[in-house]
Design an enzyme around this catalytic site. Structure first.
Site, PDB file in Angstrom:
ATOM      1  N   ASP A 111      36.030  14.622   8.231  1.00 11.83           N
ATOM      2  CA  ASP A 111      36.935  15.112   7.200  1.00 11.83           C
ATOM      3  C   ASP A 111      37.169  16.614   7.418  1.00 11.83           C
ATOM      4  O   ASP A 111      37.532  17.013   8.518  1.00 11.83           O
ATOM      5  CB  ASP A 111      36.335  14.776   5.824  1.00 11.83           C
ATOM      6  CG  ASP A 111      37.202  15.148   4.645  1.00 11.83           C
ATOM      7  OD1 ASP A 111      38.134  14.392   4.320  1.00 11.83           O
ATOM      8  OD2 ASP A 111      36.921  16.199   4.025  1.00 11.83           O
TER       9      ASP A 111
ATOM     10  N   HIS B 100      37.309   5.756   4.486  1.00 22.99           N
ATOM     11  CA  HIS B 100      37.253   7.169   4.843  1.00 22.99           C
ATOM     12  C   HIS B 100      35.841   7.679   5.113  1.00 22.99           C
ATOM     13  O   HIS B 100      35.645   8.560   5.940  1.00 22.99           O
ATOM     14  CB  HIS B 100      37.875   7.993   3.710  1.00 22.99           C
ATOM     15  CG  HIS B 100      37.885   9.464   3.988  1.00 22.99           C
ATOM     16  ND1 HIS B 100      38.634  10.030   5.003  1.00 22.99           N
ATOM     17  CD2 HIS B 100      37.223  10.498   3.387  1.00 22.99           C
ATOM     18  CE1 HIS B 100      38.444  11.336   5.009  1.00 22.99           C
ATOM     19  NE2 HIS B 100      37.601  11.645   4.043  1.00 22.99           N
TER      20      HIS B 100
END
Length: 314
Positions: free
Chosen positions: A106, A290
């Site tokens: 991320d 994610h």
């Protein structure tokens, strides 16, 4: 911590102090630095630390500036890519390393991409999860996002309405993080909706999907953000256009051997031109969303260790 995660030390770097978790010190000379994303914590790598240490790596896991018990500078500009990458360079200096393998997820991946561009000699290999290389383009990123995605898109909202989102997150810290760290989210709920999706998520009673982590694991994240608030970590977003300017004139090609790990159900878009900018990239896809290294820890570890073994054998 709720597992045998290492005890932290505080390391002075680049004008701040970072809270650093370390394992495998007996493998000095073979460093791997793990860089978390938002709104995360070094603890997000809890499944990777023992696996990497057992495989013979000196594992270094900082809470980056703005997170956990690391320093939280007051100035927004203290969180630009020059400062964030400078922290990692200084961390290598502290341990006496010329370079290391850097693994990012991320926002941590964004920092690793920037580090590889700004300080290429300090990065031997790149492993990034979720966030692919972001092309610089002709216009600053927030300016471009505002035009294409609107003012409520959270990147734009964080920049144009400072203080609003973090006030909601801080009022609902436990709920926000519980609702955010989900897997098996139905595809329909991943489509863009009107309004600020993260603010809505922070107030949602019954979020879709299933928890990524146990209550005791989640409590580590909740306690950290209950202590720090969210402003310092959101300040990373408030430097995107500054970063765009800082990267002007920098060679945009990442020349290090690179492993890019995607989640098949991650709402973050893949790069259609990854190898144009990262010519030595290998791509792996895992069946997850994610939070890749937390959703699929065994598969993530296998992908990382297999790729690293091939690099060492080459």
């Amino acid at each position: 911590m709720t597992t045998n995660f290492p005890e932290p030390t505080r390391v002075p770097v680049n004008g701040v102090e970072l809270e650093v978790f370390e394992a495998g010190r007996e493998h000095a000379g073979n460093p791997v630095v793990l860089c978390h994303g938002w709104p995360e914590h070094a603890f997000s790598w809890r499944h990777q630390v023992p696996a990497l240490a057992a495989a013979g790596y000196h594992v270094i896991v900082p809470n980056q500036r703005g997170y956990g018990n690391s320093s939280r500078p007051a100035e927004v500009t203290g969180y630009d890519i020059a400062h964030l990458s400078g922290d990692l360079v200084a961390l290598l200096d502290h341990y006496g390393y010329d370079n290391a393998t850097f693994i990012g997820h991320d926002w941590g991946a964004a920092v690793v991409w920037g580090l590889a561009l700004l300080h290429p000699g300090r990065v031997s290999r790149v492993i990034n999860l979720s966030l692919p290389y972001l092309e610089r383009g002709e216009r600053p990123w927030i300016e471009s996002m505002a035009e294409t995605l609107g003012g409520d898109f959270y990147f734009v909202h964080f920049n144009r309405q400072p203080g609003v989102a973090e006030a909601v997150f801080e009022e609902n810290t436990s709920r926000f993080l519980r609702n955010l760290y989900r897997t098996e989210v139905p595809p329909a709920t991943r489509e863009p909706q009107p309004g600020n999706a993260l603010i809505d998520l922070a107030r949602m009673e019954n979020p879709p999907g299933e928890p990524v982590m146990s209550d005791s694991e989640l409590a580590v994240f909740v306690a950290a953000f209950a202590s720090t608030g969210f402003t310092s970590s959101i300040n990373w977003y408030r430097n995107l256009d500054r970063n765009w300017h800082l990267l002007a004139g920098v060679d945009p090609i990442v020349r290090q051997p690179t492993l890019m790990i995607y989640g098949d159900r991650d709402p973050v878009a893949r790069s259609g031109r990854l190898t144009d900018f990262v010519p030595h990239a290998t791509v792996v896809s895992l069946d997850c969303g994610h939070w890749i290294q937390q959703e699929k820890p065994a598969e993530t570890n296998r992908a990382i260790l297999t790729w690293l073994a091939r690099q060492h054998a080459a």
